[in-house]
Design a protein around this motif. Structure first.
Motif, PDB file in Angstrom:
ATOM      1  N   PRO A 145       0.791  -1.230   0.000  1.00  0.00           N
ATOM      2  CA  PRO A 145       0.000   0.000   0.000  1.00  0.00           C
ATOM      3  C   PRO A 145       0.828   1.288   0.000  1.00  0.00           C
ATOM      4  O   PRO A 145       0.438   2.264  -0.657  1.00  0.00           O
ATOM      5  N   ASP A 146       1.959   1.305   0.716  1.00  0.00           N
ATOM      6  CA  ASP A 146       2.755   2.535   0.740  1.00  0.00           C
ATOM      7  C   ASP A 146       3.345   2.845  -0.637  1.00  0.00           C
ATOM      8  O   ASP A 146       3.440   4.009  -1.037  1.00  0.00           O
ATOM      9  N   ARG A 147       3.712   1.817  -1.374  1.00  0.00           N
ATOM     10  CA  ARG A 147       4.223   2.033  -2.725  1.00  0.00           C
ATOM     11  C   ARG A 147       3.093   2.488  -3.653  1.00  0.00           C
ATOM     12  O   ARG A 147       3.293   3.372  -4.496  1.00  0.00           O
ATOM     13  N   PHE A 148       1.942   1.883  -3.517  1.00  0.00           N
ATOM     14  CA  PHE A 148       0.788   2.273  -4.322  1.00  0.00           C
ATOM     15  C   PHE A 148       0.437   3.744  -4.100  1.00  0.00           C
ATOM     16  O   PHE A 148       0.132   4.478  -5.053  1.00  0.00           O
ATOM     17  N   ARG A 149       0.508   4.178  -2.857  1.00  0.00           N
ATOM     18  CA  ARG A 149       0.174   5.573  -2.542  1.00  0.00           C
ATOM     19  C   ARG A 149       1.265   6.553  -2.960  1.00  0.00           C
ATOM     20  O   ARG A 149       1.036   7.762  -2.987  1.00  0.00           O
ATOM     21  N   GLY A 150       2.461   6.022  -3.247  1.00  0.00           N
ATOM     22  CA  GLY A 150       3.566   6.885  -3.644  1.00  0.00           C
ATOM     23  C   GLY A 150       4.439   7.336  -2.505  1.00  0.00           C
ATOM     24  O   GLY A 150       5.050   8.406  -2.568  1.00  0.00           O
TER      25      GLY A 150
ATOM     26  N   LYS B  79      -6.696  -0.149  -8.786  1.00  0.00           N
ATOM     27  CA  LYS B  79      -7.031  -0.604  -7.444  1.00  0.00           C
ATOM     28  C   LYS B  79      -5.821  -1.325  -6.855  1.00  0.00           C
ATOM     29  O   LYS B  79      -4.964  -1.797  -7.588  1.00  0.00           O
ATOM     30  N   ASN B  80      -5.762  -1.400  -5.548  1.00  0.00           N
ATOM     31  CA  ASN B  80      -4.619  -2.005  -4.875  1.00  0.00           C
ATOM     32  C   ASN B  80      -5.021  -3.344  -4.249  1.00  0.00           C
ATOM     33  O   ASN B  80      -5.963  -3.413  -3.458  1.00  0.00           O
ATOM     34  N   ARG B  81      -4.296  -4.394  -4.630  1.00  0.00           N
ATOM     35  CA  ARG B  81      -4.444  -5.712  -3.999  1.00  0.00           C
ATOM     36  C   ARG B  81      -3.044  -6.217  -3.717  1.00  0.00           C
ATOM     37  O   ARG B  81      -2.387  -6.805  -4.570  1.00  0.00           O
ATOM     38  N   PHE B  82      -2.543  -5.935  -2.507  1.00  0.00           N
ATOM     39  CA  PHE B  82      -1.209  -6.347  -2.111  1.00  0.00           C
ATOM     40  C   PHE B  82      -1.111  -7.864  -2.214  1.00  0.00           C
ATOM     41  O   PHE B  82      -1.948  -8.588  -1.679  1.00  0.00           O
ATOM     42  N   PHE B  83      -0.072  -8.347  -2.903  1.00  0.00           N
ATOM     43  CA  PHE B  83       0.011  -9.782  -3.167  1.00  0.00           C
ATOM     44  C   PHE B  83       0.030 -10.616  -1.891  1.00  0.00           C
ATOM     45  O   PHE B  83      -0.462 -11.751  -1.868  1.00  0.00           O
ATOM     46  N   LYS B  84       0.577 -10.082  -0.801  1.00  0.00           N
ATOM     47  CA  LYS B  84       0.638 -10.850   0.437  1.00  0.00           C
ATOM     48  C   LYS B  84      -0.741 -11.106   1.027  1.00  0.00           C
ATOM     49  O   LYS B  84      -0.903 -12.002   1.864  1.00  0.00           O
ATOM     50  N   ASP B  85      -1.735 -10.341   0.588  1.00  0.00           N
ATOM     51  CA  ASP B  85      -3.096 -10.572   1.066  1.00  0.00           C
ATOM     52  C   ASP B  85      -3.683 -11.865   0.515  1.00  0.00           C
ATOM     53  O   ASP B  85      -4.765 -12.290   0.938  1.00  0.00           O
ATOM     54  N   ASN B  86      -2.981 -12.492  -0.436  1.00  0.00           N
ATOM     55  CA  ASN B  86      -3.420 -13.786  -0.962  1.00  0.00           C
ATOM     56  C   ASN B  86      -3.027 -14.948  -0.044  1.00  0.00           C
ATOM     57  O   ASN B  86      -3.445 -16.082  -0.288  1.00  0.00           O
ATOM     58  N   LEU B  87      -2.231 -14.656   0.987  1.00  0.00           N
ATOM     59  CA  LEU B  87      -1.612 -15.708   1.787  1.00  0.00           C
ATOM     60  C   LEU B  87      -2.209 -15.811   3.185  1.00  0.00           C
ATOM     61  O   LEU B  87      -2.674 -14.826   3.758  1.00  0.00           O
TER      62      LEU B  87
ATOM     63  N   SER C  77       4.990  11.864 -19.771  1.00  0.00           N
ATOM     64  CA  SER C  77       3.749  12.241 -20.458  1.00  0.00           C
ATOM     65  C   SER C  77       2.573  11.373 -19.997  1.00  0.00           C
ATOM     66  O   SER C  77       1.415  11.743 -20.233  1.00  0.00           O
ATOM     67  N   ARG C  78       2.862  10.254 -19.346  1.00  0.00           N
ATOM     68  CA  ARG C  78       1.790   9.373 -18.874  1.00  0.00           C
ATOM     69  C   ARG C  78       1.288   9.885 -17.527  1.00  0.00           C
ATOM     70  O   ARG C  78       2.079  10.179 -16.632  1.00  0.00           O
ATOM     71  N   PRO C  79      -0.020   9.956 -17.347  1.00  0.00           N
ATOM     72  CA  PRO C  79      -0.556  10.477 -16.091  1.00  0.00           C
ATOM     73  C   PRO C  79      -0.338   9.507 -14.929  1.00  0.00           C
ATOM     74  O   PRO C  79      -0.287   8.287 -15.120  1.00  0.00           O
ATOM     75  N   THR C  80      -0.203  10.058 -13.739  1.00  0.00           N
ATOM     76  CA  THR C  80      -0.035   9.249 -12.529  1.00  0.00           C
ATOM     77  C   THR C  80      -0.957   9.783 -11.434  1.00  0.00           C
ATOM     78  O   THR C  80      -1.467  10.901 -11.514  1.00  0.00           O
ATOM     79  N   ALA C  81      -1.145   8.951 -10.426  1.00  0.00           N
ATOM     80  CA  ALA C  81      -1.969   9.345  -9.283  1.00  0.00           C
ATOM     81  C   ALA C  81      -1.263   8.920  -8.012  1.00  0.00           C
ATOM     82  O   ALA C  81      -0.433   8.001  -7.998  1.00  0.00           O
ATOM     83  N   THR C  82      -1.576   9.577  -6.901  1.00  0.00           N
ATOM     84  CA  THR C  82      -1.026   9.218  -5.595  1.00  0.00           C
ATOM     85  C   THR C  82      -2.166   9.088  -4.594  1.00  0.00           C
ATOM     86  O   THR C  82      -3.311   9.405  -4.897  1.00  0.00           O
ATOM     87  N   GLY C  83      -1.806   8.632  -3.396  1.00  0.00           N
ATOM     88  CA  GLY C  83      -2.806   8.465  -2.364  1.00  0.00           C
ATOM     89  C   GLY C  83      -3.610   7.185  -2.596  1.00  0.00           C
ATOM     90  O   GLY C  83      -3.198   6.285  -3.308  1.00  0.00           O
ATOM     91  N   GLU C  84      -4.765   7.127  -1.969  1.00  0.00           N
ATOM     92  CA  GLU C  84      -5.603   5.915  -2.083  1.00  0.00           C
ATOM     93  C   GLU C  84      -6.275   5.832  -3.435  1.00  0.00           C
ATOM     94  O   GLU C  84      -6.752   4.778  -3.794  1.00  0.00           O
TER      95      GLU C  84
END
Length: 284
Positions: free
Chosen positions: A182-187, A203-211, A277-284
């Motif tokens: 999540p911290d990487r996803f939020r920037g 959307k964010n689905r941290f891979f460790k949540d699969n375990l 040139s590619r758009p990005t987003a931060t936060g949730e």
């Protein structure tokens, strides 16, 4: 019987010396490129060969025009097929991949074999810890196989490009799922992501949540319920992460859950954010 998603330590122990099984040690550390090989040398599953993420499982970081393709872009298909044959893989070979990190690297190799058209590949559920917990041993003996004869068959998986996802920003036909923490996803993690954030709309689905707590995958029914709420139709979903590695963990979890058809964006965030040139987003 063939294995195409997960295999338990008990099941693998019954076949560890089968001549038609190939075992691949996929351990790695994103911050220490030598860690995987060092771990292999110190002790690995019997008959296992080492699969190097940087040298054997990724291609050139730039294309012919010098454009950055991400930290772990896919290798040329012909080169990867040659690597698989060198590991002793033929059309009827059962391949098992493992690591000691909850499958984050083993899942990438699982996906890549499917990308090469080989279905008989599974990840050791729980990895090295599960193997040791089953009372099995590690070996320090290097392993090699006679050359395999793997055919060049149609890919079993789908991929998308950065251009595809740029178009998706307009029509929103696909659901993008980011497997990073999540911290990487939020920037907020400049160590692994000098340019922070995520693709807009992802959307964010941290891979460790699969375990589960023991490092094995959650039951299929639980995974299915989670992903169905997240993505809708699996064939309209795109999995991505930092460099196309841990995204494969979500793809494996979906396959375990019976949700087939999602695509991988191999270049992932490392490729996407390299073009301002590619758009990005931060936060949730």
């Amino acid at each position: 019987m063939t294995y195409t998603t997960l295999i338990s330590a008990a099941e693998l122990a019954e076949h560890i010396f089968d001549p038609n099984w190939v075992i691949l040690d996929c351990r790695h550390d994103l911050t220490n490129p030598d860690a995987g090989r060092n771990a292999y040398d110190e002790g690995h599953l019997p008959n296992a060969q080492f699969a190097d993420l940087d040298d054997e499982l990724a291609g050139s970081k730039t294309d012919a025009a010098g454009k950055f393709r991400g930290r772990h872009p896919l290798p040329e298909r012909a080169d990867f097929l040659d690597t698989l044959r060198r590991w002793g893989i033929s059309d009827d070979t059962q391949v098992v991949t493992y690591d000691a990190h909850g499958g984050m690297f083993a899942a990438r190799v699982w996906w890549m074999l499917r990308w090469a058209g080989h279905a008989n590949v599974a990840v050791l559920d729980g990895g090295v810890p599960a193997w040791l917990a089953h009372g099995m041993f590690l070996s320090v003996e290097p392993s090699s196989r006679t050359m395999g004869s793997l055919s060049d068959r149609p890919s079993l998986v789908a991929t998308v490009t950065a251009d595809d996802l740029l178009k998706n920003l307009e029509d929103r036909k696909r659901t993008i799922v980011d497997a990073r923490a999540p911290d990487r996803f939020r920037g907020e993690n400049e160590t692994l992501d000098p340019v922070g954030g995520h693709i807009p709309g992802a959307k964010n689905r941290f891979f460790k949540d699969n375990l589960q707590a023991d490092g094995r995958f959650k039951p299929a029914t639980e995974l299915r319920a989670t992903f169905e709420q997240l993505i809708g139709k699996p064939e309209d979903a795109v999995m991505q992460c930092g460099s196309g590695v841990t995204a494969c963990h979500n793809l494996l979890a979906m396959e375990v859950a019976g949700l087939q058809g999602a695509a991988l964006y191999p270049g992932s965030w490392s490729e996407w954010c390299a073009d301002p040139s590619r758009p990005t987003a931060t936060g949730e």
